[in-house]
Design a protein around this motif. Structure first.
Motif, short mmCIF file in Angstrom:
data_model
loop_
_atom_site.label_atom_id
_atom_site.label_comp_id
_atom_site.label_asym_id
_atom_site.label_seq_id
_atom_site.Cartn_x
_atom_site.Cartn_y
_atom_site.Cartn_z
N ARG A 1 0.83 -1.21 0.00
CA ARG A 1 0.00 0.00 0.00
C ARG A 1 0.87 1.26 0.00
NH1 ARG A 1 -3.85 -1.31 4.86
NH2 ARG A 1 -4.13 0.93 4.80
N HIS A 2 1.99 1.23 0.72
CA HIS A 2 2.92 2.36 0.77
C HIS A 2 3.49 2.62 -0.63
CE1 HIS A 2 6.74 4.42 1.69
NE2 HIS A 2 6.08 4.94 2.71
N ALA A 3 3.91 1.58 -1.31
CA ALA A 3 4.46 1.72 -2.66
C ALA A 3 3.40 2.22 -3.64
CB ALA A 3 5.04 0.38 -3.12
N ALA A 4 2.18 1.72 -3.51
CA ALA A 4 1.10 2.17 -4.39
C ALA A 4 0.82 3.66 -4.19
CB ALA A 4 -0.17 1.35 -4.13
N LEU A 5 0.83 4.10 -2.93
CA LEU A 5 0.63 5.52 -2.66
C LEU A 5 1.77 6.35 -3.23
CD1 LEU A 5 -0.83 5.98 0.94
CD2 LEU A 5 -1.66 6.99 -1.17
N GLU A 6 2.99 5.85 -3.13
CA GLU A 6 4.15 6.55 -3.70
C GLU A 6 3.95 6.75 -5.19
OE1 GLU A 6 7.66 8.52 -4.00
OE2 GLU A 6 6.80 7.82 -2.12
N SER A 7 3.49 5.72 -5.89
CA SER A 7 3.24 5.83 -7.33
C SER A 7 2.12 6.82 -7.62
CB SER A 7 2.87 4.46 -7.91
OG SER A 7 3.94 3.57 -7.79
N GLU A 8 1.07 6.76 -6.84
CA GLU A 8 -0.07 7.66 -7.02
C GLU A 8 0.35 9.12 -6.78
OE1 GLU A 8 -4.64 8.15 -5.41
OE2 GLU A 8 -3.52 6.36 -4.89
N ILE A 9 1.17 9.35 -5.77
CA ILE A 9 1.67 10.70 -5.49
C ILE A 9 2.50 11.19 -6.66
CG2 ILE A 9 3.26 12.04 -4.05
CD1 ILE A 9 2.28 10.26 -1.66
N HIS A 10 3.37 10.33 -7.17
CA HIS A 10 4.22 10.71 -8.31
C HIS A 10 3.36 11.08 -9.52
CE1 HIS A 10 7.65 10.84 -10.98
NE2 HIS A 10 7.01 10.02 -11.79
N ARG A 11 2.32 10.28 -9.81
CA ARG A 11 1.43 10.57 -10.93
C ARG A 11 0.73 11.91 -10.73
NH1 ARG A 11 0.30 5.11 -10.64
NH2 ARG A 11 -1.57 5.49 -9.41
N GLU A 12 0.27 12.15 -9.52
CA GLU A 12 -0.44 13.39 -9.23
C GLU A 12 0.50 14.60 -9.38
OE1 GLU A 12 -3.64 15.84 -8.39
OE2 GLU A 12 -3.71 13.68 -8.75
N LYS B 1 -4.92 17.20 -2.47
CA LYS B 1 -4.94 15.75 -2.67
C LYS B 1 -3.56 15.16 -2.41
CE LYS B 1 -6.18 12.25 -6.09
NZ LYS B 1 -6.68 12.00 -7.45
N VAL B 2 -2.52 15.84 -2.89
CA VAL B 2 -1.14 15.38 -2.67
C VAL B 2 -0.82 15.36 -1.18
CG1 VAL B 2 1.30 15.92 -3.05
CG2 VAL B 2 -0.32 16.09 -4.95
N ALA B 3 -1.21 16.42 -0.47
CA ALA B 3 -0.95 16.49 0.97
C ALA B 3 -1.65 15.36 1.71
CB ALA B 3 -1.40 17.84 1.52
N GLU B 4 -2.88 15.05 1.34
CA GLU B 4 -3.62 13.96 1.99
C GLU B 4 -2.96 12.61 1.71
OE1 GLU B 4 -6.23 11.51 3.99
OE2 GLU B 4 -5.81 13.64 4.23
N MET B 5 -2.52 12.40 0.48
CA MET B 5 -1.86 11.14 0.14
C MET B 5 -0.54 11.01 0.89
SD MET B 5 -2.59 10.43 -3.91
CE MET B 5 -2.04 12.01 -4.51
N LYS B 6 0.20 12.11 1.02
CA LYS B 6 1.46 12.07 1.77
C LYS B 6 1.21 11.77 3.24
CE LYS B 6 4.38 14.94 -1.16
NZ LYS B 6 5.21 16.16 -1.20
N ARG B 7 0.13 12.31 3.79
CA ARG B 7 -0.22 12.02 5.18
C ARG B 7 -0.52 10.54 5.36
NH1 ARG B 7 -4.03 10.70 8.24
NH2 ARG B 7 -5.59 10.72 6.60
N ARG B 8 -1.32 9.98 4.43
CA ARG B 8 -1.65 8.55 4.51
C ARG B 8 -0.39 7.70 4.37
NH1 ARG B 8 -5.85 8.92 0.11
NH2 ARG B 8 -4.77 7.09 -0.62
N LYS B 9 0.52 8.12 3.49
CA LYS B 9 1.77 7.39 3.29
C LYS B 9 2.62 7.41 4.57
CE LYS B 9 5.91 7.60 0.58
NZ LYS B 9 6.70 8.52 -0.18
N LEU B 10 2.64 8.55 5.25
CA LEU B 10 3.39 8.65 6.49
C LEU B 10 2.79 7.75 7.58
CD1 LEU B 10 5.73 10.00 7.92
CD2 LEU B 10 4.21 11.89 8.50
N VAL B 11 1.47 7.67 7.63
CA VAL B 11 0.81 6.79 8.60
C VAL B 11 1.22 5.33 8.31
CG1 VAL B 11 -1.44 5.83 9.29
CG2 VAL B 11 -1.15 8.31 9.09
#
Length: 59
Positions: A13-24, A34-44
């Motif tokens: 899930r962490h790797a998938a979020l990393e890819s999604e953040i990069h795409r965004e 949206k990027v900030a929320e995804m980064k927060r979820r990735k940090l969690v």
């Protein structure tokens, strides 16, 4: 679910979020909120992974 399989799922899930953040971030219509929320979820997820790794080494 074993600790190891749970850890693998969190890492996936962490790797998938990393890819999604990069795409965004590379999108012309990038949404900073949206990027900030995804980064927060990735940090969690990162914190959960670190916690599991720490627990796993204690046993």
């Amino acid at each position: 679910m074993s600790v190891q399989s749970h850890l693998q799922e969190l890492q996936r899930r962490h790797a998938a979020l990393e890819s999604e953040i990069h795409r965004e971030l590379t999108s012309p219509a990038s949404d900073p909120l949206k990027v900030a929320e995804m980064k927060r979820r990735k940090l969690v997820l990162k914190d959960q992974i670190a916690r599991l790794r720490g627990e796993n080494t204690l046993h």
